[in-house]
Write an enzyme that holds these catalytic residues in place. Sequence first.
Site, short mmCIF file in Angstrom:
data_model
loop_
_atom_site.label_atom_id
_atom_site.label_comp_id
_atom_site.label_asym_id
_atom_site.label_seq_id
_atom_site.Cartn_x
_atom_site.Cartn_y
_atom_site.Cartn_z
N TYR A 91 7.66 8.98 1.20
CA TYR A 91 7.03 7.67 1.33
C TYR A 91 5.90 7.51 0.31
CZ TYR A 91 4.41 3.70 3.04
OH TYR A 91 3.73 2.50 3.11
N SER A 112 -0.08 1.31 -1.16
CA SER A 112 -0.62 1.94 0.03
C SER A 112 -1.65 2.99 -0.37
CB SER A 112 0.51 2.62 0.83
OG SER A 112 0.00 3.46 1.85
#
Length: 348
Positions: free
Chosen positions: A178, A154
């Site tokens: 995250y 990501s």
Amino acid sequence: MEKTKLWNFVTVDEAVGRTESMQPTTDSFWLDRPVFVTGCTGTLGSWLTIALVDAGAAVTGLVRDEVPFSHLRQSGYQDRIRVVHGDVTDYNLLERVLNEYEINTVFHLAAQTIVPIANRAPLSTFETNIRGTWSLLEAARRAPETARVVVASSDKAYGIHEELPYTEEAALQGCHPYDVSKACADRIAQAYAITYGLPVAVTRCANLYGGGDLNWSRLIPGTIRCVIRGNPPIIRSDGTLVRDYLYIPDAVAAYLKLAERMESPEVAGEAFNFGMDNPKSVMEVVQAIIEVSDQPTLEPRVLGEAKNEIQAQYLDSSRARRLLDWKPQYSLKQGLRETLSWYREFLD
């Protein structure tokens, strides 16, 4: 004659004249190729699985929890793949699947992807995103038929940088749960490529959006649902956060092109950014959704409550354009218009 669907809601007749490259790939590469997709019922996983089935691949999908309203199930495509029920952290299950079904290509998408959940419950996020990645890669290392693995990282893995946009050479310095989980998965994938010669490539995508995302806490689906119902959109941040947004069909094309080029030494073992290279503020995105809707007078409510959010994140995708011959086919407004149509039909 009934029109054939591309990605389940754009018809061939609609696509002709816009761009031929909207087709995700040439069927010959994927025809009868055994493919394993973890996270196949997620938003991106659903679209990618549909594209692979349409291209003739023999798809096996890993499903942990049944998701009755997933795009994959709603489209009917879940009945057209082999479904394996289990957890991505179950090494024995992964080893069995890769060997028993002679998997050639793996798309590893399974992850806990919601930032507020990661902040609230970091252990489950670390377990799925990190342990799940090393379990999958170790199983792939021991599976003789597995020739390529694409791992989803990501843009969040980059963390905070003063110099933007991120290039692939930028350090991975995410600091929130995250972000850290994605940075770890990213580096583990590269470790397997360097140490064991495993044919792995990593994707670092901008914020993805499109039909099928039912996480209403996210900006685009949440805003669209409000707009469709005639309610003021809610902005959790102060509206100034800057991100790049990529329509999921463009991301699907990126994943497929990356997998197809894995035999190139310039591709295997590398990470690739995929984005529009056109960052927008949260407020700009909300206003764009309002503009393509039939509710032009709605005014968003700005709460200013978002925590652990990076002020600006956006990518430089020139490596993907140069080495993969990939570029987005949709503008932000085109993607939002089609996404709005998907949610209108779904919520109806």
